[in-house]
Design a protein around this motif. Structure first.
Motif, mmCIF file in Angstrom:
data_model
loop_
_atom_site.group_PDB
_atom_site.id
_atom_site.type_symbol
_atom_site.label_atom_id
_atom_site.label_comp_id
_atom_site.label_asym_id
_atom_site.label_seq_id
_atom_site.Cartn_x
_atom_site.Cartn_y
_atom_site.Cartn_z
ATOM 1 N N HIS A 56 38.684 43.455 38.547
ATOM 2 C CA HIS A 56 39.897 43.093 39.304
ATOM 3 C C HIS A 56 39.525 42.624 40.706
ATOM 4 O O HIS A 56 39.225 43.424 41.590
ATOM 5 N N HIS A 58 40.419 39.078 43.612
ATOM 6 C CA HIS A 58 41.251 37.886 43.893
ATOM 7 C C HIS A 58 40.369 36.858 44.590
ATOM 8 O O HIS A 58 40.383 36.754 45.825
ATOM 9 N N HIS A 209 50.083 44.223 38.044
ATOM 10 C CA HIS A 209 49.977 44.970 39.301
ATOM 11 C C HIS A 209 51.215 45.866 39.408
ATOM 12 O O HIS A 209 52.342 45.358 39.428
ATOM 13 N N HIS A 241 46.393 49.526 39.550
ATOM 14 C CA HIS A 241 46.817 50.444 40.624
ATOM 15 C C HIS A 241 47.577 51.661 40.090
ATOM 16 O O HIS A 241 47.058 52.760 40.144
ATOM 17 N N ASP A 295 39.762 44.644 43.988
ATOM 18 C CA ASP A 295 41.018 44.032 44.438
ATOM 19 C C ASP A 295 40.661 42.968 45.476
ATOM 20 O O ASP A 295 39.638 42.316 45.356
HETATM 21 ZN ZN LIG Z 1 45.115 42.874 42.913
#
Ligand SMILES: [Zn+2]
Length: 396
Positions: A56, A58, A209, A241, A295
Motif C-alpha cells: 500500500h 501512493h 480505504h 487502515h 501509505d
Molecule cells: Zn492510502
C-alpha cells in the motif's frame, strides 16, 4: 553462459545455516549445492530473504525528490484532501519523475512487488491514470507494480469519478479502490454496490480505504463482508487502515475477524502511532491476513515515510511491542508472505525453482534485520544485482 548464472556465496538462511545459492536463468537452481566457477558475489554475513512486498503506497502523489515542503494541511480528512489538491497543482515536476524516483528508491530498499493506489478524479482525468500505466510499463522487468483506481476526493460525491474508475479498469488497473463509503461518500451501500459491481464486471479485486471510526466503521466492514460474499470475491478484498477495529470491544473484533478470515478479506495497517489501530496480533490468530504498508511517502498528507518496507515491519513490531522472535517474524511476514497474499500474488519463498528475486541484508537472522534495518543490502531481480547499499543500479 555465465551471464545467466550467479553464485551467491555463503549466505545465511532463515534457519541460521550458511549456504551457497546458485542462480541460473533468473531462478534459484540450488541451495547449498555444487560449487560454480562462474560469476559470484560474497554474501558472508548477509541473511538471504525473498524480496519485500509493499502492499500500500501512493506513488502518484509523492513529492520524493522535490524540495522540502512544510505540511500545510488542516485537521480533518476533507482538509487534507483539499490541501493536497492545492499542493499538487503547484508542483511542476511530472508524475513520471516523482513516482519513478520513489519507486527506484523502494527497489533499492528491497521491494520488488508494489501495490500503488492512484488518484482517480475528474480534475485529474484519464491522463493521470495513463501516466501511472506508463510507469508500470517502464519498470515491468524490474517491479511487479499493481495499480488501484482510488477515488481520493470521493466517488459518488464527485460526478464523473465512477466513469473514470471504470476506464482505469478497462485500461488495465488490477484493483478497484474505495474510500470511506459513509464518512466521505455519505452513502455506504451505494458506494459498495458500485465498486463491487465494477469488480465483478471486470474480474478485479477491491481495496477500500476505511478511516471511519468506531461502530460506523465496523458496520461498514460487515457490509464489505456481505458484498465480498455476494460477489464471489473471496480472497480478493483488502481493507486499508480499519482504525475502527481498534475502537470496539474484543468480542466485536473476534466476531468480525472470524468473518474476515473466512472470506479471505485482508487488512493493511501502516501501524500509525497517533490513532487506534486494529489489534493485529489477535486478528492474525483468527486467521486474518495482515500486511503492513507505507501509505503516503513524503507527500502533502505527511512528510513521513522512507520507502523501506523493512522499516515498516519494524514500525509494526514497535507499535505492538512485538519483541519475541515469532512476533518479529510476523512483522517481517507483513511485508513479505502475507503482503503478497493480501494483494493476490504468490508468496515469495527462497526455494529451488523459485524466481531469484532476493534481498540480501547484513544481519545475523531475519529478526535482526527487522530490528536494525541495516543499510548494507543487496537486491537481486531474477538473479541480477539491481541495488546495493541503498543505491539503485537498475537492470541496465
Ligand atoms: Zn492510502
Amino acid at each position: 553462459m555465465t551471464k545467466s548464472q550467479l553464485l551467491i556465496r555463503s549466505a545465511t538462511l532463515a534457519d541460521g545455516t550458511t549456504a551457497d545459492i546458485l542462480v541460473r536463468g533468473g531462478r534459484i537452481a540450488s541451495i547449498g549445492g555444487a560449487a560454480s566457477t562462474g560469476e559470484s558475489i560474497d554474501a558472508t554475513g548477509y541473511v538471504a530473504l525473498p524480496a519485500l512486498v509493499e502492499p500500500h503506497v501512493h506513488l502518484d502523489k509523492t513529492l520524493w525528490g522535490e524540495p522540502w515542503r512544510p505540511n500545510t494541511a488542516g485537521p480533518t480528512i476533507p482538509d487534507y484532501i483539499a490541501n493536497e489538491r492545492r499542493v499538487l497543482s503547484n508542483v511542476t515536476t511530472s508524475i513520471a519523475t516523482r513516482s519513478s524516483a520513489l519507486l527506484e528508491h523502494m527497489v533499492a530498499m528491497g521491494s520488488l512487488t508494489i501495490r500503488s493506489h492512484v488518484d482517480v478524479a475528474p480534475d485529474f482525468g484519464v491522463a493521470h491514470i495513463e501516466q501511472m500505466l506508463a510507469l508500470r510499463e517502464t519498470y515491468r522487468d524490474l517491479v511487479d507494480l499493481q495499480l488501484v483506481a482510488f477515488p481520493q476526493t470521493g466517488m459518488l460525491i464527485r460526478p464523473g469519478t465512477v466513469e473514470l474508475m471504470e476506464e482505469a479498469l478497462r485500461l488495465g488497473y488490477e484493483t478497484i479502490g474505495g474510500l470511506d463509503p459513509a464518512g466521505i461518500d455519505n452513502d455506504p451501500i451505494a458506494h459498495l454496490r458500485t465498486i463491487f459491481g465494477l469488480a465483478e464486471r471486470y474480474g478485479r479485486g477491491v481495496d477500500i480505504h476505511l478511516h471511519d471510526p468506531g461502530e460506523l466503521g465496523v458496520w461498514q466492514i460487515e457490509r464489505i463482508a456481505d458484498y465480498t460474499e455476494g460477489s464471489g470475491l473471496t480472497g480478493r478484498v483488502m481493507i486499508s487502515h480499519a482504525y475502527c477495529l481498534g475502537m470496539v470491544s474484543q468480542g466485536r473484533v473476534e466476531a468480525v475477524g472470524r468473518r474476515l478470515a473466512d472470506l479471505g478479506i485482508s487488512l493493511m495497517s501502516s501501524a500509525p502511532a497517533d490513532i487506534a489501530v486494529p489489534p493485529v496480533g489477535l486478528l492474525r490468530e483468527l486467521g486474518v491476513t495482515i500486511c503492513a504498508g507505507s501509505d503516503g511517502i513524503r507527500d502533502a498528507w505527511s512528510p513521513m515515510g522512507n520507502g523501506d518496507a523493512l522499516e515498516r515491519a519494524w514500525l509494526m513490531a514497535y507499535r505492538f511491542d512485538w519483541g519475541k522472535d515469532a512476533q518479529l517474524l510476523a512483522a517481517l511476514d507483513a511485508v513479505m508472505g502475507s503482503a503478497a497474499r493480501a494483494i493476490g500474488r504468490p508468496e515469495p519463498t527462497l526455494a529451488v525453482g523459485e524466481p531469484a528475486d532476493l534481498l540480501l541484508v547484513k544481519a545475523v537472522n531475519p529478526q535482526d534485520a527487522v530490528v536494525r534495518r541495516p543499510k548494507e543490502r543487496i537486491v537481486l531481480k531474477a538473479g541480477r544485482v539491481v541495488a546495493r547499499d541503498g543505491v539503485y543500479l537498475g537492470i541496465g
